[in-house]
Design a protein around this motif. Sequence first.
Motif, mmCIF file in Angstrom:
data_model
loop_
_atom_site.group_PDB
_atom_site.id
_atom_site.type_symbol
_atom_site.label_atom_id
_atom_site.label_comp_id
_atom_site.label_asym_id
_atom_site.label_seq_id
_atom_site.Cartn_x
_atom_site.Cartn_y
_atom_site.Cartn_z
ATOM 1 N N MET A 40 -8.214 1.463 0.806
ATOM 2 C CA MET A 40 -6.861 1.252 1.302
ATOM 3 C C MET A 40 -6.835 1.259 2.827
ATOM 4 O O MET A 40 -6.077 0.511 3.452
ATOM 5 C CB MET A 40 -5.917 2.313 0.754
ATOM 6 N N GLU A 41 -7.655 2.078 3.443
ATOM 7 C CA GLU A 41 -7.745 2.101 4.901
ATOM 8 C C GLU A 41 -8.345 0.805 5.429
ATOM 9 O O GLU A 41 -7.972 0.320 6.510
ATOM 10 C CB GLU A 41 -8.600 3.289 5.349
ATOM 11 N N ASN A 58 0.870 5.642 0.074
ATOM 12 C CA ASN A 58 0.320 6.996 0.116
ATOM 13 C C ASN A 58 1.221 7.890 -0.720
ATOM 14 O O ASN A 58 2.324 8.257 -0.292
ATOM 15 C CB ASN A 58 0.261 7.520 1.551
ATOM 16 N N HIS A 62 -6.203 2.161 -7.560
ATOM 17 C CA HIS A 62 -5.675 3.458 -7.131
ATOM 18 C C HIS A 62 -6.686 4.572 -7.376
ATOM 19 O O HIS A 62 -7.669 4.407 -8.128
ATOM 20 C CB HIS A 62 -4.356 3.767 -7.836
ATOM 21 N N SER A 63 -6.427 5.680 -6.729
ATOM 22 C CA SER A 63 -7.284 6.850 -6.931
ATOM 23 C C SER A 63 -7.014 7.416 -8.323
ATOM 24 O O SER A 63 -5.864 7.529 -8.755
ATOM 25 C CB SER A 63 -6.992 7.903 -5.858
ATOM 26 N N GLU A 111 -2.615 9.719 -5.366
ATOM 27 C CA GLU A 111 -2.580 9.891 -3.908
ATOM 28 C C GLU A 111 -2.638 8.567 -3.166
ATOM 29 O O GLU A 111 -1.974 8.391 -2.143
ATOM 30 C CB GLU A 111 -3.738 10.798 -3.476
ATOM 31 N N TYR A 112 -3.436 7.615 -3.674
ATOM 32 C CA TYR A 112 -3.580 6.307 -3.029
ATOM 33 C C TYR A 112 -3.371 5.225 -4.079
ATOM 34 O O TYR A 112 -4.010 5.244 -5.132
ATOM 35 C CB TYR A 112 -4.969 6.152 -2.403
ATOM 36 N N GLU A 169 0.848 -1.202 0.000
ATOM 37 C CA GLU A 169 0.000 0.000 0.000
ATOM 38 C C GLU A 169 0.880 1.248 0.000
ATOM 39 O O GLU A 169 1.924 1.274 0.670
ATOM 40 C CB GLU A 169 -0.907 -0.007 1.232
ATOM 41 N N ALA A 218 -9.277 5.869 -0.955
ATOM 42 C CA ALA A 218 -8.812 6.087 0.417
ATOM 43 C C ALA A 218 -9.515 5.143 1.382
ATOM 44 O O ALA A 218 -8.883 4.556 2.279
ATOM 45 C CB ALA A 218 -9.053 7.536 0.825
#
Length: 403
Positions: A362-363, A295, A332-333, A319-320, A293, A359
Amino acid sequence: MKRRGVRGPFPGVRLVSIVALAGALLAGCTSAASDERSTDQGSDTSQTTAPPEPVSLSLSIAEGAQNVEPGQPITANATNGKITEASLVGAHGTVVKGGLTPDGTSWQSAEPLGYGKTYTLTAKATGQDGKPATATSTFTTVTPAQTVSVSMNVQDGQTVGVGMPLIFTFSDDITDKAAAEKALRITTQPQTEGAFHWFSDDQATWRPKEYWQPGTTVSVDAGIYGRNLGDGTYGAEDKAANLTIGDKLVAIADGATHHMKVYVNDQEVRTMPISMGKPSSPTPNGTYTVMSEHNGYTMDSSTYGVAVDSSQGYRLWVEYAVRLSYSGIFYHSAPWSVGYQGNTNTSHGCINLSTENAAWLMETSKPGDVVTVQNAGEQILEPTDGWSVWQLSWEQWIAGPEG
């Protein structure tokens, strides 16, 4: 009137007296037999106790032994006595740690030895007879033709997903794969069925027969030091990690509906619009395992052979980003494709999500979670592309590379 006595063959002797005499004789015979048995029994209890025996000392390594594997424990054992003192000392005075068993009958080394070193094992003991004995052995450990290191795809204390394979990558090819597998110990609670599979000569992968059970604890011990892995190749050092299997997370990305459904512990928790690979660069169908993962990540087509300045090339910061394969498949974003998400596949192969959804996923997800892609085109995910071990059936897995 006087009663006459009954006369026997001898005048004046009553019959009752003869009977009494016979009883006395009979009693005398019985007494003699009893005395004889008593005498015999007494002889049993009079046997003498065996004298105490001298101690016998045995050492696990013979005097003058060569090429001793340094990973094995070195022991001294006493029979008919107890060890009073033991030591294992290197040629330059290095003392190897070790200790006695509680009953004092055995001593064992508690740390590995060095390669190509000479050691002396000395044990002293006292026997049941109170007499001392000493045994000594001087030996030399093996000098490897080469040593190899091993790396693992998991870290100590990590919580991973139900699809997580355990991957051991060696710094060089291994010729004795059975010896390597024996050195790679995997302990689970509850007990979990699994097996090794070698995708290449330098990489052994262990996976369970089915997805891990959430809550399983896993102890991984790559105890390769001192082990002969074939052709004089020995392990350089051990590696170890303790893991926990977390919640079961499975995401299903559907190229026909252009949506991804996310299930946690078999309950659907979220549905999100996506855009996957366009027809010229489709997302391979199959079951992926989350690898890493990030960031902030730069998506670069040159990492899988497509020049950035070509018509199909790109270099984009996101971003992600979560890696799903070696070949560059991520989810991904992708804020630039939000208008296509939910209706059209336009990516270069990745799974595009809005920034908010990427986001959240991924969290929520973790390495070892499972992402399945379906209805995305004709291309099929290769089991060697990433941690995609679930692309093989259990029968194929245990059959080996030729299966």
